[in-house]
Design a protein around this motif. Structure first.
Motif, short mmCIF file in Angstrom:
data_model
loop_
_atom_site.label_atom_id
_atom_site.label_comp_id
_atom_site.label_asym_id
_atom_site.label_seq_id
_atom_site.Cartn_x
_atom_site.Cartn_y
_atom_site.Cartn_z
N GLN A 60 3.07 10.69 42.73
CA GLN A 60 1.88 11.03 42.21
C GLN A 60 2.24 12.39 41.15
OE1 GLN A 60 -0.34 8.97 41.52
NE2 GLN A 60 -0.02 7.89 43.53
N ALA A 61 1.99 11.79 40.03
CA ALA A 61 2.38 12.99 39.23
C ALA A 61 1.00 14.25 38.88
CB ALA A 61 2.04 12.60 37.57
N TYR A 62 -0.20 13.73 39.67
CA TYR A 62 -1.25 14.39 39.56
C TYR A 62 -1.20 16.22 41.30
CZ TYR A 62 -3.30 11.53 43.91
OH TYR A 62 -3.02 12.14 45.51
N ARG A 65 1.44 18.48 38.94
CA ARG A 65 0.74 18.62 38.42
C ARG A 65 -0.53 20.22 39.05
NH1 ARG A 65 0.11 22.27 33.53
NH2 ARG A 65 -2.32 21.95 32.63
N ALA A 66 -0.67 19.72 40.19
CA ALA A 66 -2.06 20.34 40.52
C ALA A 66 -1.06 21.82 41.19
CB ALA A 66 -2.66 19.48 41.81
N VAL A 69 -0.18 23.92 37.93
CA VAL A 69 -2.02 24.59 38.21
C VAL A 69 -2.75 25.54 39.32
CG1 VAL A 69 -4.59 24.04 37.99
CG2 VAL A 69 -2.50 22.67 36.30
N GLN A 229 -13.34 25.15 40.87
CA GLN A 229 -14.72 23.46 40.40
C GLN A 229 -15.47 24.36 39.52
OE1 GLN A 229 -14.01 20.82 41.41
NE2 GLN A 229 -16.04 19.72 41.61
N GLY A 233 -14.36 23.52 34.93
CA GLY A 233 -14.33 22.16 34.07
C GLY A 233 -14.08 21.13 34.74
N ASN A 234 -12.72 20.93 36.24
CA ASN A 234 -12.23 20.06 36.26
C ASN A 234 -11.24 19.62 35.09
OD1 ASN A 234 -13.07 19.93 38.57
ND2 ASN A 234 -15.09 18.52 38.83
N THR A 235 -11.65 20.46 34.36
CA THR A 235 -10.44 19.71 33.26
C THR A 235 -9.00 20.18 33.64
OG1 THR A 235 -10.63 22.25 32.28
CG2 THR A 235 -11.30 20.58 31.15
N GLU A 236 -8.61 20.58 34.81
CA GLU A 236 -7.72 20.79 35.17
C GLU A 236 -7.51 20.87 36.78
OE1 GLU A 236 -4.94 23.47 33.79
OE2 GLU A 236 -5.72 24.92 33.96
N LEU A 237 -6.98 20.21 37.83
CA LEU A 237 -6.79 20.41 39.09
C LEU A 237 -5.89 20.63 39.68
CD1 LEU A 237 -8.33 16.68 39.92
CD2 LEU A 237 -9.72 18.28 39.17
N VAL A 242 -7.99 18.84 44.77
CA VAL A 242 -7.35 17.35 45.37
C VAL A 242 -7.73 17.25 46.48
CG1 VAL A 242 -4.35 16.15 45.57
CG2 VAL A 242 -5.63 17.60 43.43
N VAL A 245 -10.94 15.69 46.92
CA VAL A 245 -11.37 14.64 45.74
C VAL A 245 -10.51 13.19 47.54
CG1 VAL A 245 -10.34 12.96 44.45
CG2 VAL A 245 -11.07 14.66 43.91
N GLN A 246 -9.77 13.95 47.80
CA GLN A 246 -9.43 12.61 48.79
C GLN A 246 -10.07 12.90 50.36
OE1 GLN A 246 -6.69 11.18 48.56
NE2 GLN A 246 -5.67 12.28 46.97
N ARG B 203 -11.99 11.28 28.31
CA ARG B 203 -10.94 12.78 28.86
C ARG B 203 -10.16 13.49 27.68
NH1 ARG B 203 -9.69 16.50 29.47
NH2 ARG B 203 -7.74 17.67 30.80
N ALA B 207 -15.18 18.49 27.18
CA ALA B 207 -14.85 19.51 27.34
C ALA B 207 -14.59 19.95 29.11
CB ALA B 207 -16.05 20.75 26.83
N SER B 208 -15.54 19.08 29.83
CA SER B 208 -15.45 19.47 31.18
C SER B 208 -16.02 17.94 31.88
CB SER B 208 -16.57 20.25 31.53
OG SER B 208 -18.17 19.28 31.38
N VAL B 209 -15.65 17.84 33.62
CA VAL B 209 -15.41 17.09 34.34
C VAL B 209 -16.35 18.05 35.01
CG1 VAL B 209 -14.93 15.17 35.88
CG2 VAL B 209 -13.74 16.18 33.46
N GLN B 343 -8.92 5.55 42.60
CA GLN B 343 -8.55 7.05 42.42
C GLN B 343 -7.69 8.20 42.09
OE1 GLN B 343 -10.59 8.94 45.92
NE2 GLN B 343 -8.49 9.88 46.35
N LEU B 347 -7.56 10.34 39.44
CA LEU B 347 -6.51 11.41 39.98
C LEU B 347 -5.79 12.32 38.67
CD1 LEU B 347 -6.72 12.78 43.35
CD2 LEU B 347 -7.93 13.84 41.91
N ASN B 348 -5.24 10.98 38.43
CA ASN B 348 -4.24 11.00 36.86
C ASN B 348 -4.27 11.46 35.83
OD1 ASN B 348 -1.29 11.10 38.35
ND2 ASN B 348 -1.94 8.90 39.26
N LEU B 350 -7.36 13.01 35.20
CA LEU B 350 -8.41 13.92 34.61
C LEU B 350 -6.53 15.30 34.91
CD1 LEU B 350 -10.39 14.25 37.29
CD2 LEU B 350 -10.64 14.37 35.38
N GLN B 351 -5.78 15.12 35.19
CA GLN B 351 -4.54 16.42 35.42
C GLN B 351 -3.70 15.75 33.53
OE1 GLN B 351 -4.58 17.98 36.75
NE2 GLN B 351 -3.35 18.11 38.83
#
Lengths: 283, 352
Positions: A60-62, A65-66, A69, A229, A233-237, A242, A245-246, B203, B207-209, B343, B347-348, B350-351
């Motif tokens: 998973q790419a996310y 990235r997480a 970040v 959180q 702004g959840n623009t990056e997690l 993460v 979210v699970q 997305r 500006a935000s989620v 899901q 997530l992907n 958002l990232q």
């Protein structure tokens, strides 16, 4: 006292700490590790030794990235906090008269007294488009349009730094006040100027305090969920986001546990790196 | 009075006192959403029955199911749950049967009775209590209201950086599907491709989620002008102070949310729990729930219209419900595998 009695007494003194560590660290850690190797069949938890969760995460790419970040934010926060906390602790330790030091320290940790969540939301309002920061900058004519400060990484870092500067100030201050003034006097007598005294005498001697605070900052920051959180702004997690979210809808504890193990792995690597390169053994 | 008489009297008084205390301490434990924590909703029930209702809020069905799995049977009496997730609670065997004849579902808006969700094999396990829409909330002073009637214009370049996306993948992906002309009930693995494209576009403009409080704050402070996935639940509590913060259902439609309530299997107070459910779906309970201080939403029971004031009904847009119900679709209700894919896609995105 016989050697046997001394041994029994020693174990008696040690037992509470051992039991505490066993109950609240070792056992939960083993359970979490076992959980990360379990799987979900619908809502049924299937215990086993499956690496499916780790395979799922690896693809998973996310997650990559997480992790990136989380590390970027944590390292930034740790560095900025140390740079701000050290001069503050220095001023309190050496420039503030001893009778006022307690009061100043009290004022320094005053923000600790407010709720962490409330403080984060307060920052959200301060950094909003019509918040204090933007209004001030616009009032001074420095900007024409409000800056986007809230719901950004800048906001997350600001919220964290506000908290951790207080923590680091305390640890560094505790280290500074324990230093005998004779070290400085000796350095000066030997011809060192103020900067050289700081660079070659004070800083090395206060490194344990800095490292203790920095490592605490690193551990608490990388595992924090609330600040990114609310302010990010959840623009990056981050990794904790993460994990949440699970759990929220699917309650996928095995996958969340695997993520938590990954997070622990990162913290362990950070510790080993600090121990190797920054002489953590001196603490 | 002899000493013996005195001690007997004292003991009797003490026991009576204990008995009274025990009666006064009869408790009902409910796992709920935040709208049930409004004292204006709960206190009338507590006073009428002389009981204490202990409420615990939760977020996410998974969290509630995990909590129930870790509890002993009987620890919890009542569960409020997302309407599309009632089947999960039935599968887990945690809901008790409800006497259908004692529930006023005949007075409900027909679209939200949702017998297919709340019952199985002819047995009713839950009853819908509230509903509303995940749609578009906006600041009418800052955007062109006509643009808000078309989903594709909502996340167009014109509103770059002025959008917040509600932080729950199911309704937002439902909206993305509807923008692509895909019914929420028809979402499958194949549909995730076009849905993902729309999500990515959305997305890139956002500006935000944000969760409920953050989205509300962002809209109220002017941080953003639009909340994708918002609705009456986001802006109705601000209607009096900030009438410019409003919502609409675009031409493509919107997603409808519902919440249900049921009695938990093994409850130690099943009769009291049933009374609580009946109170919540009564016209009075429904009116209080609809206007809860946490968030407003439409009552499932249309008879609540006799209790709500005209002003409250205006804020809830009571008279538009027939049109809204016809133009909205229920949340996506994916099976486990599709849920995981959705899901991961979320997530992907958002990232990115």
């Amino acid at each position: 006292m016989s050697a046997q009695t001394a041994t029994i007494r020693g174990w008696g003194f040690l037992a509470p700490a051992v039991l505490w560590t066993l109950a609240f660290f070792i056992v939960p850690f083993v359970v979490m590790g076992a959980m990360s190797l379990a799987t979900l069949d619908g809502r049924t938890l299937v215990w086993g030794l499956s690496l499916d969760n780790y395979r799922e995460l690896a693809g998973q790419a996310y997650l990559a990235r997480a992790i990136a970040v989380s590390l970027e934010i944590t390292l930034t926060v740790t560095l900025v906090s140390v740079l701000l906390a050290y001069p503050l602790a220095w001023i309190i330790a050496y420039r503030v008269p001893p009778r006022w030091q307690r009061l100043v320290l009290l004022l320094a940790i005053l923000p600790f007294w407010t709720s962490y969540v409330v403080r984060s939301y307060a920052w959200l309002l301060v950094l909003a488009r019509d918040g204090v920061v933007n209004q001030t900058l616009m009032g001074l004519g420095l900007i024409a349009e409000p800056l986007t400060l809230a719901n950004t990484r800048f906001a997350t870092v600001t919220g964290f730094v506000h908290f951790f500067v207080m923590l680091l100030t305390l640890t560094i201050y505790a280290n500074l006040v324990q230093l005998s003034p004779n070290y400085r006097k000796a350095a000066m007598d030997l011809g060192a100027n103020a900067f050289q005294t700081f660079r070659h005498v004070i800083l090395p001697l206060t490194l344990p305090g800095i490292m203790t605070g920095a490592f605490l900052t690193f551990v608490l920051c990388i595992g924090d969920y609330i600040t990114p959180q609310i302010l990010g702004g959840n623009t990056e997690l981050t990794v904790p986001q993460v994990i949440m979210v699970q759990l929220g809808r699917r309650a996928d504890f095995p996958l969340a546990a695997a993520l938590a193990i990954v997070l622990m792995g990162i913290v362990t690597l950070a510790y080993l790196a600090m121990a190797r390169w920054l002489r953590l053994d001196r603490l | 009075m002899t000493y013996r008489t005195f001690t007997r009297l004292a003991a009797t008084t003490a026991l009576a006192g204990l008995g009274g205390a025990a009666a006064a301490q009869e408790e009902l434990n409910a796992l709920v959403w935040c709208d049930h924590t409004d004292p204006a909703l709960i206190e009338p029930f507590e006073e009428a029955h002389g009981v204490t209702v202990n409420l615990r809020e939760y977020e996410g069905t998974g969290a509630a199911l995990a909590l129930l799995e870790q509890s002993r049977p009987g620890d919890w009496d009542v569960l409020v749950i997302d309407g599309i997730d009632v089947f999960r609670a039935i599968d887990a065997g945690i809901l008790a049967a409800l006497p259908e004849e004692e529930l006023p579902t005949a007075d409900f808006f027909p679209e939200v009775v949702m017998a297919e969700n709340n019952s199985r094999d002819g047995v009713t396990y839950a009853v819908t209590e509230k509903f509303g829409y995940n749609t578009i909330s906006y600041n009418a002073n800052a955007v062109d209201p006509a643009d808000m009637e078309d989903l594709t214009r909502v996340w167009s370049e014109a509103y770059d950086g002025r959008i917040s996306i509600y932080d729950y993948y199911l309704p937002v992906m439902g909206l993305a599907a509807m923008a692509q002309g895909i019914d929420t009930a028809a979402i499958d693995a194949e549909a995730l491709g076009p849905i993902g494209e729309t999500l990515a576009e959305m997305r890139s403009r956002a500006a935000s989620v944000a969760g409920v409080v953050a989205a509300q704050t962002a809209l109220a402070t002017g941080e953003v002008d639009i909340v994708v996935g918002g609705g009456e639940w986001l802006t109705a509590v601000l209607a009096e102070e900030r009438p410019e913060l409003t919502w609409t259902i675009p031409s493509q439609g919107a997603v409808r949310w519902t919440q249900s309530i049921g009695v938990l299997e093994g409850s130690e107070n099943p009769d009291l729990a049933l009374e609580f459910v009946k109170y919540i779906v009564s016209p009075e309970g429904q009116a209080r729930l609809a206007t809860s201080s946490c968030f407003w939403g439409m009552p499932a029971n249309a008879a609540a219209g006799d209790v709500l004031t005209d002003e409250q009904k205006a804020v809830l847009r009571w008279d538009d419900q027939e049109d809204y119900l016809a133009r909205t679709q229920l949340y996506p209700a994916p099976d486990t595998d599709l849920d995981i894919e959705m899901q991961d896609l979320w997530l992907n995105t958002l990232q990115q």
